[in-house]
Design a protein around this motif. Structure first.
Motif, short mmCIF file in Angstrom:
data_model
loop_
_atom_site.label_atom_id
_atom_site.label_comp_id
_atom_site.label_asym_id
_atom_site.label_seq_id
_atom_site.Cartn_x
_atom_site.Cartn_y
_atom_site.Cartn_z
N SER A 31 9.37 14.70 -5.40
CA SER A 31 9.45 16.10 -4.98
C SER A 31 9.48 16.27 -3.46
CB SER A 31 8.27 16.89 -5.55
OG SER A 31 7.07 16.58 -4.85
N LYS A 32 9.41 15.16 -2.73
CA LYS A 32 9.35 15.20 -1.27
C LYS A 32 10.55 14.49 -0.64
CE LYS A 32 5.09 16.77 -1.48
NZ LYS A 32 4.93 18.20 -1.55
N SER A 33 10.93 14.95 0.53
CA SER A 33 11.93 14.23 1.32
C SER A 33 11.20 13.12 2.10
CB SER A 33 12.61 15.18 2.31
OG SER A 33 11.70 15.56 3.33
N ASP A 34 11.95 12.21 2.68
CA ASP A 34 11.33 11.18 3.52
C ASP A 34 10.57 11.83 4.67
OD1 ASP A 34 12.38 9.26 1.86
OD2 ASP A 34 13.97 8.63 3.25
N ASP A 35 11.13 12.89 5.26
CA ASP A 35 10.45 13.61 6.34
C ASP A 35 9.15 14.24 5.86
OD1 ASP A 35 12.40 12.91 8.20
OD2 ASP A 35 13.48 14.81 8.01
N ASP A 36 9.14 14.79 4.63
CA ASP A 36 7.92 15.36 4.07
C ASP A 36 6.83 14.30 3.92
OD1 ASP A 36 9.14 17.88 3.77
OD2 ASP A 36 9.67 17.49 1.66
N TRP A 45 1.79 11.74 6.10
CA TRP A 45 1.10 10.63 6.77
C TRP A 45 0.49 11.09 8.10
CZ3 TRP A 45 5.33 6.24 6.43
CH2 TRP A 45 5.42 5.81 5.10
N MET A 46 1.27 11.85 8.86
CA MET A 46 0.80 12.30 10.18
C MET A 46 -0.40 13.23 10.04
SD MET A 46 2.66 10.61 12.24
CE MET A 46 2.84 9.37 10.97
N GLU A 47 -0.38 14.04 8.98
CA GLU A 47 -1.47 15.00 8.78
C GLU A 47 -2.70 14.36 8.15
OE1 GLU A 47 -2.44 18.75 5.84
OE2 GLU A 47 -0.35 18.46 6.48
N ARG A 48 -2.50 13.46 7.18
CA ARG A 48 -3.62 12.99 6.35
C ARG A 48 -3.99 11.51 6.50
NH1 ARG A 48 -4.00 16.32 1.70
NH2 ARG A 48 -6.05 15.44 1.41
N ASN A 49 -3.15 10.70 7.12
CA ASN A 49 -3.37 9.25 7.09
C ASN A 49 -3.51 8.61 8.47
OD1 ASN A 49 -1.16 8.58 4.24
ND2 ASN A 49 -3.20 9.41 4.30
N GLN A 50 -3.73 9.39 9.52
CA GLN A 50 -3.82 8.84 10.87
C GLN A 50 -5.22 8.38 11.27
OE1 GLN A 50 -1.20 8.20 13.08
NE2 GLN A 50 -0.13 8.52 11.17
N ASN A 52 0.84 -1.18 0.00
CA ASN A 52 0.00 0.00 0.00
C ASN A 52 0.88 1.24 0.00
OD1 ASN A 52 -2.44 1.40 0.08
ND2 ASN A 52 -2.41 1.51 2.29
N LEU A 53 0.71 2.07 -1.01
CA LEU A 53 1.50 3.29 -1.17
C LEU A 53 0.72 4.49 -0.65
CD1 LEU A 53 2.75 2.53 -4.78
CD2 LEU A 53 3.88 1.97 -2.61
N THR A 54 1.44 5.56 -0.38
CA THR A 54 0.82 6.79 0.12
C THR A 54 -0.37 7.17 -0.73
OG1 THR A 54 2.88 7.61 1.04
CG2 THR A 54 1.23 9.26 0.48
N GLY A 55 -1.41 7.61 -0.06
CA GLY A 55 -2.62 8.07 -0.73
C GLY A 55 -3.30 9.13 0.12
N LYS A 80 -11.68 6.81 12.86
CA LYS A 80 -11.05 5.68 13.53
C LYS A 80 -9.54 5.71 13.28
CE LYS A 80 -15.23 3.04 12.99
NZ LYS A 80 -15.61 1.99 13.86
N PRO A 81 -8.75 5.28 14.24
CA PRO A 81 -7.29 5.31 14.06
C PRO A 81 -6.81 4.30 13.01
CG PRO A 81 -7.85 4.13 16.06
CD PRO A 81 -9.13 4.70 15.52
N THR A 82 -5.71 4.64 12.38
CA THR A 82 -5.11 3.73 11.40
C THR A 82 -3.82 3.10 11.92
OG1 THR A 82 -3.77 5.43 10.32
CG2 THR A 82 -6.02 5.10 9.48
N ARG A 83 -3.27 3.65 12.98
CA ARG A 83 -2.00 3.20 13.57
C ARG A 83 -0.88 3.14 12.54
NH1 ARG A 83 -4.36 -1.37 17.30
NH2 ARG A 83 -5.40 -0.05 18.80
N LEU A 84 -0.85 4.12 11.68
CA LEU A 84 0.21 4.20 10.69
C LEU A 84 1.53 4.42 11.40
CD1 LEU A 84 1.01 4.31 7.70
CD2 LEU A 84 0.56 6.75 7.76
N ALA A 85 2.52 3.62 11.06
CA ALA A 85 3.84 3.74 11.69
C ALA A 85 4.41 5.14 11.44
CB ALA A 85 4.78 2.68 11.14
N LYS A 86 5.04 5.69 12.45
CA LYS A 86 5.58 7.06 12.35
C LYS A 86 6.98 7.08 11.86
CE LYS A 86 2.40 8.73 15.76
NZ LYS A 86 2.09 9.40 16.92
#
Length: 180
Positions: free
Chosen positions: A153-158, A163-168, A55-58, A174-180
């Motif tokens: 166009s993004k760094s790993d930190d970006d 993820w922290m802003e849009r995928n949590q 699963n890739l960023t979305g 409901k929480p997704t528990r996406l690894a930080k």
């Protein structure tokens, strides 16, 4: 016209390999059902009873949230070319995050992708085929490069900040528990 099988046959695996996209369906016990299209060389059939996909960023992360509450998953492929068929694989899935036992082994099955969020490991308990006679003909042109351009166009930190802003959380909060 639908036919059911306890596992994938070789012809099913070949059909899956020929498709350029698939759909994933999940649902928590309450809230919205999610159906999401996937592509980008992100799925592997590991045997008659097992499929893994990266699963890739979305813009959302519904599958992750749903699987925390209910491990049911359905994958679906449909042919848009000459052979009319729809294939569904039903089963239960587990989630792997970066750093989990087994992540590296599973990630090696796919092209490297900096925005990989999870790998889902589906154990199949039913396969169903149906006719697909009403599915329109469509012609494959190419994969989109939009995701790769965004990642480049993004760094790993970006990416992690996104993820922290849009995928949590799911759209139902409901929480997704996406690894930080």
């Amino acid at each position: 016209m639908a036919k059911q099988f306890p596992e994938l046959h070789d012809a099913h695996s070949k059909f899956i390999e020929e498709q350029h996209m698939f759909f994933v369906g999940t649902a928590a016990p309450d809230g919205r059902v999610n159906i999401s299209p996937k592509g980008m060389e992100s799925l592997r059939v590991l045997g008659p009873g097992r499929i893994v996909w990266m699963n890739l960023t979305g813009s959302g992360n519904e599958t992750a949230g749903h699987l925390l509450e209910s491990n049911r998953m359905t994958l679906m492929w449909c042919s848009f070319t000459t052979r009319p068929m729809i294939l569904r694989a039903y089963g239960t899935a587990r989630t792997l995050h970066v750093g989990d036992a087994g992540w590296d082994e599973m990630a090696d099955l796919f092209p490297s992708h900096r925005s990989a969020r999870q790998i889902y490991d589906l154990t199949i308990d039913l396969v169903q085929t149906s006719c697909g006679y009403a599915v329109p003909f469509m012609e494959y042109q190419s994969d989109r490069d939009t995701m790769q351009k965004w990642v480049d166009s993004k760094s790993d930190d970006d990416i992690r900040a996104y993820w922290m802003e849009r995928n949590q959380q799911t759209i139902d909060g409901k929480p997704t528990r996406l690894a930080k």
